[in-house]
Design a protein around this motif. Structure first.
Motif, PDB file in Angstrom:
ATOM      1  N   THR A   7      17.916  16.349 -38.235  1.00  0.00           N
ATOM      2  CA  THR A   7      19.099  16.954 -38.473  1.00  0.00           C
ATOM      3  C   THR A   7      19.781  17.470 -37.434  1.00  0.00           C
ATOM      4  N   ALA A   8      19.385  18.147 -36.226  1.00  0.00           N
ATOM      5  CA  ALA A   8      20.294  18.394 -35.127  1.00  0.00           C
ATOM      6  C   ALA A   8      20.812  17.215 -34.409  1.00  0.00           C
ATOM      7  N   THR A  17      21.680  14.451 -35.752  1.00  0.00           N
ATOM      8  CA  THR A  17      22.670  13.877 -36.592  1.00  0.00           C
ATOM      9  C   THR A  17      23.823  14.511 -36.585  1.00  0.00           C
ATOM     10  N   LEU A  18      23.752  16.245 -36.892  1.00  0.00           N
ATOM     11  CA  LEU A  18      25.035  16.971 -36.299  1.00  0.00           C
ATOM     12  C   LEU A  18      25.502  16.446 -35.147  1.00  0.00           C
ATOM     13  N   GLN A  33      22.637  19.576 -45.698  1.00  0.00           N
ATOM     14  CA  GLN A  33      21.204  19.755 -44.706  1.00  0.00           C
ATOM     15  C   GLN A  33      21.655  20.674 -43.264  1.00  0.00           C
ATOM     16  N   PHE A  34      22.829  20.370 -43.095  1.00  0.00           N
ATOM     17  CA  PHE A  34      23.225  21.122 -41.768  1.00  0.00           C
ATOM     18  C   PHE A  34      23.191  22.652 -42.161  1.00  0.00           C
TER      19      PHE A  34
END
Length: 395
Positions: free
Chosen positions: A67-68, A70-71, A139-140
């Motif tokens: 997730t990190a 992707t962010l 999700q973020f």
């Protein structure tokens, strides 16, 4: 890629799109618009950043780290696009941002350029992806502010029911875009609808142009029932707690209305692609598909009578008699098979794209189903852009 290939076949896209002139570069074979290469270079950089972020995320096993990454990828792409520094194709980036600004501006007085129309149509193909961005943002948010899961206690009555509902909502927190997702899906169609209304108000009342813009506005307005009914059905299937609120007949009615809306919107959009956006469907008698909306054309028949043929160039008459069935007199891409294949693929892919909105055909649950459906829609829009600009060049 569209701009580069069109320039290779001799179609100058910059005058057609009504864009400001950029300096050109001279090669040994021909003069190529430097703006085409700037666009290609910018997309190559942004695409490389996105691809590296996706690969790194796929190789990682920890969900929080994925997730990190992707962010960070999203932030990097956005910053590269909007940074004010005069580097990385600054002129092209500012033109693109200005184009987006004109599209979202709620004005019925400003002129509507062809570049704005083409870009707004491209955004309609990305409408479902905008709703997916809501899930990405969710999700973020869960990554930055994790949800604390309460232990299920042995309670009775309303307290146990309330705890169960909270846990169920937490599990489904990022599985549906909700009402915000519906607005984001509708936004590109609303932008395009505003352009059609703008052009309709500027057209001469009762003219062919006025009827064409009004009919085009109806086409984009017909997308809203499809989106609303799709969202309603998805809400029922995603949130199991709410299923008891809906009776079987109401669900069947919603599904029936959704089918009717999808059939009308898909067939109407396909007809518009062929008859107006590509200007195909001409006959030798002078009638064409677009006359169903604008009325009988005042153009002369494509095949001249013997009296009219007197004094005409015999080569022109011969070419008119060889007019491809249900296409048009001037084809810049040569072989009629290209156009027939494009018509068939446009019909099939427009029907396939509706599965993305269906709550009964869960494409997203299939292995890479949503990905390949997005790829097909990108191809359909890529093909549409070719023939849309080719039609302008041919006319």
């Amino acid at each position: 890629m569209n701009l580069l290939l069109l320039s290779r076949v001799g179609i100058q896209t910059r005058p057609i799109l009504q864009l400001a002139e950029l300096p050109t570069t001279t090669s040994s074979a021909q003069r190529i618009d430097a703006g085409v290469y700037d666009i290609f270079r910018l997309t190559r950089v942004l695409g490389t950043v996105a691809l590296l972020g996706w690969l790194l995320s796929a190789l990682l096993s920890d969900q929080k780290t994925q997730t990190a990454v992707t962010l960070a990828t999203y932030i990097a792409v956005i910053l590269l696009l909007i940074m004010p520094q005069r580097t990385l194709c600054h002129t092209v980036r500012m033109q693109f941002l200005g184009l987006l600004g004109r599209i979202v501006k709620p004005s019925l007085e400003d002129p509507v350029w062809l570049a704005d129309i083409v870009m707004a149509d491209i955004l309609t193909s990305c409408a479902r992806m905008f709703a997916d961005l809501v899930l990405v943002a969710c999700q973020f948010g869960r990554f930055i502010w994790p949800i604390r899961h309460e232990a299920l206690e042995d309670r009775g009555g309303l307290q146990a029911l309330a705890q169960f509902v909270r846990q169920r909502q937490a599990q489904n927190a990022c599985t549906s875009a909700g009402i915000l997702g519906v607005f984001l899906v509708c936004a590109p169609y609303a932008f395009r609808l505003r352009q059609c209304v703008n052009e309709y108000l500027k057209a001469v009342p009762g003219s062919n142009d006025a009827r064409r813009h009004l009919a085009n506005a109806i086409k984009y307005a017909s997308s809203f029932p499809v989106i609303a009914l799709s969202a309603t059905q998805r809400q029922v299937t995603v949130d199991g707690v709410m299923e008891t609120k809906y009776s079987d007949w109401a669900l069947r009615m919603a599904f029936g209305l959704w089918i009717a809306a999808v059939v009308f919107n898909s067939l109407y959009s396909f007809y518009w692609d062929v008859a107006f956006d590509w200007n195909l469907g001409h006959t030798a008698s002078g009638w064409k598909l677009s006359d169903l909306i604008t009325g009988t054309s005042e153009e002369k028949p494509l095949v001249l009578s013997p009296a009219e043929a007197i004094g005409q160039d015999t080569r022109v008459i011969a070419s008119q008699r060889r007019f491809p069935c249900m296409l048009r007199p001037h084809l810049r891409f040569g072989s009629p098979r290209i156009y027939y294949a494009a018509i068939a693929l446009d019909f099939l892919l427009r029907i396939a794209w509706t599965m993305k909105l269906s709550s009964y055909v869960r494409i997203d649950m299939m292995a890479y189903g949503g990905f390949w459906l997005n790829v097909l829609e990108i191809y359909r829009r890529w093909q549409w852009t070719f023939l849309r600009l080719e039609k302008e060049a041919a006319s």
